[in-house]
Design a protein around this motif. Sequence first.
Motif, PDB file in Angstrom:
ATOM      1  N   LYS A   2       0.826  -1.206   0.000  1.00 56.86           N
ATOM      2  CA  LYS A   2       0.000   0.000   0.000  1.00 56.86           C
ATOM      3  C   LYS A   2       0.869   1.268   0.000  1.00 56.86           C
ATOM      4  O   LYS A   2       1.928   1.293   0.628  1.00 56.86           O
ATOM      5  CB  LYS A   2      -0.857  -0.037   1.271  1.00 56.86           C
ATOM      6  N   SER A   3       0.407   2.303  -0.682  1.00 57.16           N
ATOM      7  CA  SER A   3       1.113   3.584  -0.568  1.00 57.16           C
ATOM      8  C   SER A   3       0.144   4.644  -0.050  1.00 57.16           C
ATOM      9  O   SER A   3      -1.079   4.505  -0.190  1.00 57.16           O
ATOM     10  CB  SER A   3       1.709   4.002  -1.918  1.00 57.16           C
ATOM     11  N   LEU A   4       0.703   5.669   0.577  1.00 59.34           N
ATOM     12  CA  LEU A   4      -0.094   6.796   1.079  1.00 59.34           C
ATOM     13  C   LEU A   4       0.464   8.066   0.452  1.00 59.34           C
ATOM     14  O   LEU A   4       1.682   8.319   0.516  1.00 59.34           O
ATOM     15  CB  LEU A   4       0.011   6.891   2.607  1.00 59.34           C
ATOM     16  N   SER A   5      -0.411   8.854  -0.152  1.00 60.62           N
ATOM     17  CA  SER A   5       0.029  10.048  -0.877  1.00 60.62           C
ATOM     18  C   SER A   5       0.112  11.250   0.053  1.00 60.62           C
ATOM     19  O   SER A   5      -0.850  11.589   0.753  1.00 60.62           O
ATOM     20  CB  SER A   5      -0.951  10.356  -2.009  1.00 60.62           C
ATOM     21  N   VAL A   6       1.272  11.896   0.017  1.00 61.91           N
ATOM     22  CA  VAL A   6       1.560  13.008   0.926  1.00 61.91           C
ATOM     23  C   VAL A   6       1.472  14.336   0.181  1.00 61.91           C
ATOM     24  O   VAL A   6       2.035  14.486  -0.906  1.00 61.91           O
ATOM     25  CB  VAL A   6       2.986  12.872   1.513  1.00 61.91           C
ATOM     26  N   ALA A   7       0.779  15.296   0.796  1.00 65.44           N
ATOM     27  CA  ALA A   7       0.866  16.693   0.361  1.00 65.44           C
ATOM     28  C   ALA A   7       1.682  17.424   1.414  1.00 65.44           C
ATOM     29  O   ALA A   7       1.298  17.465   2.592  1.00 65.44           O
ATOM     30  CB  ALA A   7      -0.523  17.316   0.245  1.00 65.44           C
ATOM     31  N   ARG A  37       4.207   8.245  -0.716  1.00 63.87           N
ATOM     32  CA  ARG A  37       4.291   8.719  -2.100  1.00 63.87           C
ATOM     33  C   ARG A  37       4.345  10.242  -2.060  1.00 63.87           C
ATOM     34  O   ARG A  37       3.399  10.892  -1.585  1.00 63.87           O
ATOM     35  CB  ARG A  37       3.056   8.242  -2.858  1.00 63.87           C
ATOM     36  N   ARG A  38       5.438  10.807  -2.541  1.00 62.18           N
ATOM     37  CA  ARG A  38       5.591  12.269  -2.509  1.00 62.18           C
ATOM     38  C   ARG A  38       4.769  12.852  -3.665  1.00 62.18           C
ATOM     39  O   ARG A  38       5.250  12.984  -4.772  1.00 62.18           O
ATOM     40  CB  ARG A  38       7.081  12.628  -2.602  1.00 62.18           C
ATOM     41  N   LYS A  39       3.530  13.190  -3.335  1.00 60.39           N
ATOM     42  CA  LYS A  39       2.567  13.509  -4.393  1.00 60.39           C
ATOM     43  C   LYS A  39       2.616  15.000  -4.777  1.00 60.39           C
ATOM     44  O   LYS A  39       2.864  15.319  -5.918  1.00 60.39           O
ATOM     45  CB  LYS A  39       1.170  13.125  -3.883  1.00 60.39           C
ATOM     46  N   VAL A  40       2.344  15.888  -3.808  1.00 60.11           N
ATOM     47  CA  VAL A  40       2.299  17.326  -4.141  1.00 60.11           C
ATOM     48  C   VAL A  40       3.089  18.119  -3.106  1.00 60.11           C
ATOM     49  O   VAL A  40       2.924  17.896  -1.902  1.00 60.11           O
ATOM     50  CB  VAL A  40       0.856  17.891  -4.121  1.00 60.11           C
ATOM     51  N   ARG A  55      13.663  19.633  -6.436  1.00 59.62           N
ATOM     52  CA  ARG A  55      14.684  19.272  -5.434  1.00 59.62           C
ATOM     53  C   ARG A  55      14.283  18.069  -4.610  1.00 59.62           C
ATOM     54  O   ARG A  55      15.101  17.226  -4.261  1.00 59.62           O
ATOM     55  CB  ARG A  55      14.891  20.433  -4.444  1.00 59.62           C
ATOM     56  N   LEU A  56      12.986  18.029  -4.238  1.00 53.41           N
ATOM     57  CA  LEU A  56      12.565  17.099  -3.185  1.00 53.41           C
ATOM     58  C   LEU A  56      11.823  15.873  -3.713  1.00 53.41           C
ATOM     59  O   LEU A  56      11.348  15.053  -2.935  1.00 53.41           O
ATOM     60  CB  LEU A  56      11.716  17.849  -2.142  1.00 53.41           C
ATOM     61  N   GLY A  57      11.708  15.780  -5.025  1.00 50.71           N
ATOM     62  CA  GLY A  57      11.210  14.536  -5.609  1.00 50.71           C
ATOM     63  C   GLY A  57       9.705  14.357  -5.554  1.00 50.71           C
ATOM     64  O   GLY A  57       9.231  13.220  -5.472  1.00 50.71           O
ATOM     65  N   PHE A  58       8.949  15.454  -5.588  1.00 52.48           N
ATOM     66  CA  PHE A  58       7.485  15.330  -5.608  1.00 52.48           C
ATOM     67  C   PHE A  58       6.982  15.238  -7.051  1.00 52.48           C
ATOM     68  O   PHE A  58       7.652  15.678  -7.984  1.00 52.48           O
ATOM     69  CB  PHE A  58       6.835  16.515  -4.875  1.00 52.48           C
ATOM     70  N   GLU A  59       5.768  14.678  -7.197  1.00 50.53           N
ATOM     71  CA  GLU A  59       5.211  14.532  -8.546  1.00 50.53           C
ATOM     72  C   GLU A  59       4.647  15.851  -9.063  1.00 50.53           C
ATOM     73  O   GLU A  59       4.697  16.137 -10.248  1.00 50.53           O
ATOM     74  CB  GLU A  59       4.106  13.465  -8.531  1.00 50.53           C
ATOM     75  N   GLU A  60       4.061  16.639  -8.157  1.00 50.56           N
ATOM     76  CA  GLU A  60       3.400  17.872  -8.587  1.00 50.56           C
ATOM     77  C   GLU A  60       3.777  19.022  -7.654  1.00 50.56           C
ATOM     78  O   GLU A  60       4.153  18.797  -6.503  1.00 50.56           O
ATOM     79  CB  GLU A  60       1.876  17.704  -8.532  1.00 50.56           C
ATOM     80  N   ALA A  61       3.586  20.236  -8.176  1.00 44.17           N
ATOM     81  CA  ALA A  61       3.847  21.442  -7.383  1.00 44.17           C
ATOM     82  C   ALA A  61       2.612  22.326  -7.404  1.00 44.17           C
ATOM     83  O   ALA A  61       1.857  22.320  -8.380  1.00 44.17           O
ATOM     84  CB  ALA A  61       5.028  22.201  -7.971  1.00 44.17           C
ATOM     85  N   SER A  62       2.409  23.067  -6.313  1.00 41.06           N
ATOM     86  CA  SER A  62       1.254  23.972  -6.253  1.00 41.06           C
ATOM     87  C   SER A  62       1.568  25.126  -5.315  1.00 41.06           C
ATOM     88  O   SER A  62       2.426  25.022  -4.431  1.00 41.06           O
ATOM     89  CB  SER A  62       0.038  23.203  -5.726  1.00 41.06           C
ATOM     90  N   SER A  63       0.834  26.242  -5.509  1.00 36.09           N
ATOM     91  CA  SER A  63       0.976  27.348  -4.559  1.00 36.09           C
ATOM     92  C   SER A  63      -0.329  27.540  -3.782  1.00 36.09           C
ATOM     93  O   SER A  63      -0.508  28.560  -3.124  1.00 36.09           O
ATOM     94  CB  SER A  63       1.345  28.637  -5.304  1.00 36.09           C
ATOM     95  N   ASP A  64      -1.216  26.563  -3.849  1.00 37.80           N
ATOM     96  CA  ASP A  64      -2.530  26.717  -3.208  1.00 37.80           C
ATOM     97  C   ASP A  64      -2.807  25.531  -2.278  1.00 37.80           C
ATOM     98  O   ASP A  64      -3.367  24.514  -2.681  1.00 37.80           O
ATOM     99  CB  ASP A  64      -3.606  26.807  -4.310  1.00 37.80           C
ATOM    100  N   TRP A  65      -2.405  25.692  -0.992  1.00 33.61           N
ATOM    101  CA  TRP A  65      -2.551  24.545  -0.086  1.00 33.61           C
ATOM    102  C   TRP A  65      -4.012  24.180   0.163  1.00 33.61           C
ATOM    103  O   TRP A  65      -4.355  23.020   0.384  1.00 33.61           O
ATOM    104  CB  TRP A  65      -1.795  24.765   1.232  1.00 33.61           C
TER     105      TRP A  65
END
Length: 386
Positions: A2-7, A37-40, A55-65
């Motif tokens: 199982k994986s868990l996706s992290v924001a 899972r380094r998601k966003v 730098r940190l190996g995430f799949e996506e980037a956002s400026s809106d938490w």
Amino acid sequence: MKSLSVAMIGGGFMGKAHSMAYASMPMFFWPAPAIPRRKVIVDITEAAAEDARARLGFEEASSDWREVINRPDIDVVDICTPNNLHAEIAIQAAKAGKHIMCEKPLARTLEEAEAMCKAANEAGVINMVAFNYRRTPAVALAKKFIDEGRIGDVVNFRGTYLQDWSADPDGPLSWRFQKSIAGSGAIGDIGTHVVDMAHYLVGPITEVSSIMKTYVQSRPIQDSGVDKLGASDKNSDAPRGDVDVDDEVVSMLKFSSGAIGTLEATRNAWGRNNYLTLEIHGTKGSIHFNYERRDELQVMFADDLPEARGFRTVYTGPAHPFGDALWPIPGLGIGYSETKIVECYDFFRAIEAGQQPSPNFEEALLTERVAHALIKSGHSGNWEAV
Ligand code: NAI
Ligand code: SOE
């Protein structure tokens, strides 16, 4: 598996340390409770977020938490922002049903900390506060010795956290010197680490009597960007802004067990870098720990033969807490980042077990209550109940 996706919200120093832990945890703790899972990754601008993603190996980037934490494909929200955002993000994350890792200190004020606990409890999500020093194997070994009664009943706790990065008055006005962002100064920033350890090893603190000082009243305003701690980036010609938090606290403590103790925290102690020390005296022995020598636990057992009495040095290794996951032999050494790997393991284990880890929001609220009492006593000059 199982994986868990992290924001993750905030890609500064702690964003880096937590990302490294997510990537490495399954390499050390196998089988892992679940794969992170380094998601966003979210940061303050699109450009900063994209830089952090790369730098940190995430799949996506956002400026809106706000948008990110409401996404159905996110399982875990990890709060690595300055303290002023901890409460708002944690409360929204709880309402969205996400498990939460929050950096310390839990919040700026008691009111914020209480609201965070309420939201997390109502939502029934797993929550943890990142007081990682208690996950140093030598500190966990100290806990084991105390719980086993090896030093008898604890009578005295002495905790210090001394740093020197703010001793230079021309060091920049970090957010850590601004009450509106940090909540408090040395008390919240590093004193809470000592309180967390005191609670972990000795039990609840019930009363404090403290002296609080602010030595440097104003500092050069820094341009922008990631927090610049310390004197290395000083610019004494820049316009100055006010410091409205404490630089240092010195306090006496009373514990619910009847033990007594002291706590000192300062970021103005020239020559001290990350001098986090604990000395605990019991009726049958003593324990000493210094984070600057974090592979070692000094122990003294009073029932040793009289001619052999004295502190001995235990070098942590596979026989000690978390050790078998970290190293094949003693003495190879623990780093700051590895305490974050252990923390990540305990957090993911808690999520998979459906049981709250330690320290969770409720426990960190008790730490906030002590911090609040330290500040109150610093102003009143009286003993203050927690
Ligand atoms: P930092 O200043 O290096 O990083 C904070 C990051 O948050 C920056 O990248 C900043 O742009 C970002 N950020 C600020 N506002 C944001 C917003 N609205 N949306 C998204 N991102 C935003 O700070 P650092 O040192 O990483 O500290 C973060 C937290 O971690 C603090 O609460 C601090 O007390 C704690 N901390 C804990 C440590 C520990 O040993 N457990 C060590 C250092 C910090
Ligand atoms: C600065 O005092 C700091 O980065 C703290 O914010 C951390 O909590 C501490 O562990 C290291 O120093």
